[in-house]
Design an enzyme around this catalytic site. Sequence first.
Site, PDB file in Angstrom:
ATOM      1  N   THR A  34       0.795  -1.264  -0.179  1.00  0.00           N
ATOM      2  CA  THR A  34       0.154  -0.128  -0.109  1.00  0.00           C
ATOM      3  C   THR A  34       0.754   1.282  -0.058  1.00  0.00           C
ATOM      4  O   THR A  34       0.228   2.247  -0.494  1.00  0.00           O
ATOM      5  CB  THR A  34      -1.027  -0.078   1.232  1.00  0.00           C
ATOM      6  OG1 THR A  34      -1.783  -1.296   1.090  1.00  0.00           O
ATOM      7  CG2 THR A  34      -1.798   1.074   1.358  1.00  0.00           C
ATOM      8  N   ASP A  85       0.163  -6.862   4.776  1.00  0.00           N
ATOM      9  CA  ASP A  85      -0.692  -7.958   5.019  1.00  0.00           C
ATOM     10  C   ASP A  85       0.098  -9.179   5.359  1.00  0.00           C
ATOM     11  O   ASP A  85      -0.293 -10.076   6.228  1.00  0.00           O
ATOM     12  CB  ASP A  85      -1.713  -8.174   4.047  1.00  0.00           C
ATOM     13  CG  ASP A  85      -2.835  -7.194   3.820  1.00  0.00           C
ATOM     14  OD1 ASP A  85      -3.501  -7.191   2.959  1.00  0.00           O
ATOM     15  OD2 ASP A  85      -3.132  -6.582   4.934  1.00  0.00           O
TER      16      ASP A  85
HETATM   17  N1  DAS Z   1      -1.906  -3.738  -0.071  1.00  0.00           N
HETATM   18  C1  DAS Z   1      -1.820  -4.879   1.042  1.00  0.00           C
HETATM   19  C2  DAS Z   1      -0.482  -5.367   0.980  1.00  0.00           C
HETATM   20  O1  DAS Z   1       0.138  -5.277   0.018  1.00  0.00           O
HETATM   21  C3  DAS Z   1      -1.985  -4.088   2.266  1.00  0.00           C
HETATM   22  C4  DAS Z   1      -1.020  -3.037   2.801  1.00  0.00           C
HETATM   23  O2  DAS Z   1       0.446  -2.869   2.196  1.00  0.00           O
HETATM   24  O3  DAS Z   1      -1.107  -2.402   3.599  1.00  0.00           O
HETATM   25  O4  DAS Z   1      -0.172  -6.171   2.020  1.00  0.00           O
END
Ligand code: DAS
Length: 326
Positions: A15, A93
């Site tokens: 993210t 994640d």
């Molecule tokens: N987009 C998800 C990930 O890549 C969530 C994040 O990065 O916070 O794990």
Amino acid sequence: MSPQPRVRVLATGGTIAMRFDPATGGSVPALTGAELTAAVPGLQLIGQIEVEEIANIPSEHMKPDFWLHLARHVQELAASGDVDGIVILHGTDIMEETAFFLDVTVPTPMPIVFTGAMRSANEPKADGPANIFDAAAVAVSPDARERGVLIVMHGDIHSARRVTKIDTSAVDAFESVMPPDLGTVRSGLVEFSAAWSPRVHVPLPEQLPRVDIITMYAGVDDFALRAALDRGAAGLVVAGVGAGNVNPALFHGITDALATGVPVVISSRVPYGGAQPLYSYAGGGMALRRAGAIFARDLNPQKARVLLMVGLGAGYDRSELEGLFG
Ligand code: DAS
């Protein structure tokens, strides 16, 4: 003037490197590691920053083969003498799994610090820039050496072994279970507490075998367990309830797996307290232990899977695996 510490930033995506896309109504990969670090005020004052674009993927797309590639590269950097600290930008994640994999397989005293973001780069109050600044400050801190792999998020310093993601959207989404956080970083001031986290090391395997996680819930049968074995799982991790208990259906599936020589590690769905053998009825932890299951103690199911994959990949037998899980 002493030379600036050399910080290598490895960008893998997540993210932190995403932008909200109005056309699709969701966030998508959009920024390079170089663009992200260039947007962090004051980062160049912390050290000599060099960025490598390793990948730009959501961490759900991470695979064990990627872990092996990343571990080999981090081992090379740690041994090169060209780097004083490493920051890894990663999706939140799966971050705890990748971080724990490196914690187990890369025994360097050099600080290796993971960070990411809970908000995309173009969202209000984006948390990525501050997390990158904090992670770099920890990566150049002498107190961060010999601590194992760390996760720095929202001003808190966590050990890879004890941290887990506990909130799907809050910026303080990570928490260390047993003991508290290792420390804090506030505007570049890095402070470690007296807390510690045990660390194990296993030589980096060439390959990682399949290990599946089987979850206990009311009325579960052994379908998923037997499907995993049919798919060639070399080991199983059970996300038990309580301190590590299952129902009779899973208990019989587990004892069958153990009888065929497949190691089974008992963890827990419960985030705090760890897994330990307490009950002797069919499916209770003590019955599982007596049947030959190994207990994961403080490791949650996803981290117990990482350690079991690495141990099996390194050729550990059952007693060596038992030792690995302490
Ligand atoms: N987009 C998800 C990930 O890549 C969530 C994040 O990065 O916070 O794990």
